[in-house]
Design a protein around this motif. Structure first.
Motif, mmCIF file in Angstrom:
data_model
loop_
_atom_site.group_PDB
_atom_site.id
_atom_site.type_symbol
_atom_site.label_atom_id
_atom_site.label_comp_id
_atom_site.label_asym_id
_atom_site.label_seq_id
_atom_site.Cartn_x
_atom_site.Cartn_y
_atom_site.Cartn_z
ATOM 1 N N ASP A 195 1.647 -12.442 3.442
ATOM 2 C CA ASP A 195 1.239 -11.380 2.516
ATOM 3 C C ASP A 195 -0.158 -11.674 1.978
ATOM 4 O O ASP A 195 -0.374 -12.658 1.271
ATOM 5 C CB ASP A 195 2.245 -11.283 1.357
ATOM 6 C CG ASP A 195 3.598 -10.770 1.817
ATOM 7 O OD1 ASP A 195 3.639 -10.039 2.829
ATOM 8 O OD2 ASP A 195 4.615 -11.112 1.180
ATOM 9 N N THR A 196 -1.096 -10.807 2.323
ATOM 10 C CA THR A 196 -2.488 -10.940 1.883
ATOM 11 C C THR A 196 -3.006 -9.545 1.528
ATOM 12 O O THR A 196 -2.346 -8.535 1.799
ATOM 13 C CB THR A 196 -3.371 -11.521 2.995
ATOM 14 O OG1 THR A 196 -3.340 -10.614 4.116
ATOM 15 C CG2 THR A 196 -2.893 -12.894 3.433
ATOM 16 N N ASP A 197 -4.194 -9.485 0.953
ATOM 17 C CA ASP A 197 -4.824 -8.194 0.689
ATOM 18 C C ASP A 197 -5.023 -7.413 1.981
ATOM 19 O O ASP A 197 -4.852 -6.189 2.015
ATOM 20 C CB ASP A 197 -6.178 -8.393 0.011
ATOM 21 C CG ASP A 197 -6.056 -8.771 -1.457
ATOM 22 O OD1 ASP A 197 -4.940 -8.664 -1.997
ATOM 23 O OD2 ASP A 197 -7.075 -9.170 -2.055
ATOM 24 N N ALA A 198 -5.392 -8.116 3.048
ATOM 25 C CA ALA A 198 -5.629 -7.442 4.323
ATOM 26 C C ALA A 198 -4.339 -6.815 4.861
ATOM 27 O O ALA A 198 -4.341 -5.677 5.341
ATOM 28 C CB ALA A 198 -6.206 -8.420 5.343
ATOM 29 N N LYS A 199 -3.238 -7.553 4.786
ATOM 30 C CA LYS A 199 -1.968 -7.006 5.252
ATOM 31 C C LYS A 199 -1.562 -5.799 4.408
ATOM 32 O O LYS A 199 -1.115 -4.767 4.947
ATOM 33 C CB LYS A 199 -0.866 -8.067 5.203
ATOM 34 C CG LYS A 199 0.499 -7.548 5.663
ATOM 35 C CD LYS A 199 1.555 -8.645 5.614
ATOM 36 C CE LYS A 199 2.930 -8.124 6.012
ATOM 37 N NZ LYS A 199 3.951 -9.209 5.984
ATOM 38 N N PRO A 219 -13.518 1.906 13.637
ATOM 39 C CA PRO A 219 -14.265 0.742 13.149
ATOM 40 C C PRO A 219 -13.698 0.169 11.854
ATOM 41 O O PRO A 219 -13.732 -1.047 11.641
ATOM 42 C CB PRO A 219 -15.689 1.274 12.958
ATOM 43 C CG PRO A 219 -15.595 2.744 12.985
ATOM 44 C CD PRO A 219 -14.393 3.074 13.808
ATOM 45 N N LEU A 220 -13.167 1.025 10.986
ATOM 46 C CA LEU A 220 -12.521 0.522 9.775
ATOM 47 C C LEU A 220 -11.378 -0.404 10.138
ATOM 48 O O LEU A 220 -11.215 -1.486 9.544
ATOM 49 C CB LEU A 220 -12.005 1.689 8.930
ATOM 50 C CG LEU A 220 -11.132 1.309 7.726
ATOM 51 C CD1 LEU A 220 -11.936 0.527 6.699
ATOM 52 C CD2 LEU A 220 -10.519 2.547 7.095
ATOM 53 N N LEU A 221 -10.591 -0.025 11.133
ATOM 54 C CA LEU A 221 -9.465 -0.858 11.546
ATOM 55 C C LEU A 221 -9.946 -2.178 12.131
ATOM 56 O O LEU A 221 -9.352 -3.235 11.875
ATOM 57 C CB LEU A 221 -8.604 -0.100 12.566
ATOM 58 C CG LEU A 221 -7.390 -0.855 13.107
ATOM 59 C CD1 LEU A 221 -6.460 -1.279 11.985
ATOM 60 C CD2 LEU A 221 -6.641 0.006 14.130
ATOM 61 N N THR A 222 -11.022 -2.154 12.902
ATOM 62 C CA THR A 222 -11.580 -3.393 13.449
ATOM 63 C C THR A 222 -11.981 -4.338 12.321
ATOM 64 O O THR A 222 -11.657 -5.534 12.338
ATOM 65 C CB THR A 222 -12.800 -3.089 14.337
ATOM 66 O OG1 THR A 222 -12.417 -2.209 15.395
ATOM 67 C CG2 THR A 222 -13.371 -4.367 14.943
ATOM 68 N N LEU A 223 -12.677 -3.806 11.335
ATOM 69 C CA LEU A 223 -13.107 -4.623 10.200
ATOM 70 C C LEU A 223 -11.909 -5.154 9.414
ATOM 71 O O LEU A 223 -11.895 -6.321 8.989
ATOM 72 C CB LEU A 223 -14.013 -3.816 9.284
ATOM 73 C CG LEU A 223 -15.293 -3.224 9.901
ATOM 74 C CD1 LEU A 223 -16.050 -2.402 8.861
ATOM 75 C CD2 LEU A 223 -16.184 -4.310 10.478
ATOM 76 N N LEU A 224 -10.932 -4.302 9.220
ATOM 77 C CA LEU A 224 -9.763 -4.700 8.436
ATOM 78 C C LEU A 224 -8.935 -5.747 9.174
ATOM 79 O O LEU A 224 -8.439 -6.709 8.569
ATOM 80 C CB LEU A 224 -8.926 -3.463 8.121
ATOM 81 C CG LEU A 224 -7.765 -3.613 7.135
ATOM 82 C CD1 LEU A 224 -8.194 -4.334 5.871
ATOM 83 C CD2 LEU A 224 -7.205 -2.233 6.809
ATOM 84 N N ALA A 225 -8.804 -5.584 10.495
ATOM 85 C CA ALA A 225 -8.075 -6.584 11.287
ATOM 86 C C ALA A 225 -8.788 -7.931 11.222
ATOM 87 O O ALA A 225 -8.148 -8.995 11.212
ATOM 88 C CB ALA A 225 -7.936 -6.116 12.733
ATOM 89 N N ALA A 226 -10.127 -7.913 11.174
ATOM 90 C CA ALA A 226 -10.883 -9.161 11.068
ATOM 91 C C ALA A 226 -10.570 -9.895 9.784
ATOM 92 O O ALA A 226 -10.631 -11.139 9.732
ATOM 93 C CB ALA A 226 -12.382 -8.867 11.154
ATOM 94 N N GLU A 227 -10.215 -9.153 8.736
ATOM 95 C CA GLU A 227 -9.894 -9.770 7.451
ATOM 96 C C GLU A 227 -8.583 -10.554 7.509
ATOM 97 O O GLU A 227 -8.315 -11.381 6.628
ATOM 98 C CB GLU A 227 -9.823 -8.703 6.361
ATOM 99 C CG GLU A 227 -11.176 -8.105 6.004
ATOM 100 C CD GLU A 227 -12.053 -9.069 5.218
ATOM 101 O OE1 GLU A 227 -11.501 -9.950 4.539
ATOM 102 O OE2 GLU A 227 -13.295 -8.939 5.295
ATOM 103 N N VAL A 228 -7.771 -10.321 8.531
ATOM 104 C CA VAL A 228 -6.585 -11.148 8.742
ATOM 105 C C VAL A 228 -7.005 -12.546 9.188
ATOM 106 O O VAL A 228 -6.292 -13.525 8.958
ATOM 107 C CB VAL A 228 -5.644 -10.485 9.784
ATOM 108 C CG1 VAL A 228 -4.461 -11.395 10.121
ATOM 109 C CG2 VAL A 228 -5.140 -9.144 9.257
#
Length: 337
Positions: free
Chosen positions: A318-322, A63-72
């Protein structure tokens, strides 16, 4: 079921901004609350058994990865939270089945479901959790359901092949890596894919995140294989040597078995023997394997797969999410549990 304290032990993300970290923690709290609601049941015993491994905690990696991918994309929203919960329930359901197959006694630092409730109940709880996950995903649309079904087929096919010997004529290492892509990589790929999808990313970006997730998932499982050998139960929350006990040829075992060094003869003999009922020989095999060059070789391969995951992100700005996704790939291969 009375809610307890939030327990997810999130992997360290050293390059995550404070703002992003705050959004991820809030999102994980929402996922956790949804998980608790979904696994509750009118029957107190079923409610307890359903929630056993969820209450035990875990890293909430998927779920952390799902949330983090959404931040892209556009960020975390209710559909992203639901997708994250569906992926985590699918994962927890698979753990119930895995522990029955492995005859494991410890999971996430707590008694495994089969040890606590017996094999039959553990299998049925796993089935219920798969059903609950599918119900959540069904509310997200036909494409999400199709992805969930395809993911489940690959997950099961990988698990089936993992329980069988390498076919004649196949390279054992290549065969094992293909198993990992299905057994572990595909669900983590789906976690990242869902996050990007439901945060409005375009198709090329969704595919980048899916590819990243699959490579990350393989690195995650390869690291798990190393942990099974190198860590103790207190560190990892799992029974050490479970794979050896079950005769599973993970990457360090395959490298050790391929050795032609006469000094490795005892280790090769132990690895080819039945260690299920012989704790002394199992301990000897663990000790020898921990000190064998096969472990360093397996660590190098694990790091290389994590690097492949990071390289897949190159087209993204390049972003915080990446930066956090890149850091996550590093955390996966340096963890101890």
């Amino acid at each position: 079921m009375t809610p307890g304290p939030l327990k997810p032990a999130v992997l360290a993300l050293p390059f995550t901004s404070e703002a992003l970290a705050g959004r991820l923690q809030e999102g994980l709290a929402e996922v956790d609350a949804l998980l608790r609601r979904e696994v509750d049941h009118d029957d107190p015993f079923i409610a307890e058994a359903n929630s056993h491994l969820i209450e035990a905690g875990g890293k909430r990696f998927r779920p952390l990865l799902t949330l983090l991918a959404a931040e892209v994309g556009s960020g975390i929203n209710p559909d992203v939270v639901a997708a994250a919960a569906g992926v985590e329930l699918t994962h927890v359901a698979s753990l119930c089945h895995d522990d029955v197959m492995d005859e494991a006694t410890v999971r996430r630092g707590a008694p495994s479901a089969n040890a606590k409730y017996g094999n039959s109940t553990a299998i049925l709880v796993g089935d219920m959790l798969f059903g609950t996950a599918s119900s959540i995903i069904a509310d997200l649309g036909a494409e999400a359901v199709k992805i969930q079904a395809e993911t489940f087929v690959r997950l099961c096919s990988g698990q089936i092949r993992d329980d069988r010997p390498t076919p004649a004529g196949e390279d054992p290492v290549d065969y094992y890596l293909r198993i990992l892509a299905d057994k572990t990589g595909v669900l983590i790929a789906t976690a990242a894919r869902y996050g990007a999808m439901f945060a409005g990313c375009d198709a090329p970006t969704v595919e980048i995140l899916r590819e990243f997730g699959e490579r990350l998932g393989m690195a995650f499982q390869l690291a798990d294989d190393l942990i099974d050998v190198a860590s103790d139960a207190e560190e990892s929350g799992k029974t050490p040597g479970t794979d050896l006990r079950e005769g599973k040829a993970t990457l360090p075992v395959l490298y050790a078995l391929a050795s032609t060094d006469p000094a490795d003869a005892t280790l090769r003999e132990l690895l080819r023997s039945d260690l299920r009922e012989d704790e002394t020989r199992l301990g000897q095999a663990l000790e020898l394997l921990r000190a064998n060059p096969a472990m360093d070789r397996a660590r190098e391969h694990t790091s290389a797969v994590a690097k492949q995951a990071q390289d897949a992100l190159a087209p993204l700005p390049d972003t915080d999410a990446k930066a956090a996704l890149l850091a996550l790939a590093t955390s996966v291969v340096t963890r101890v549990g």
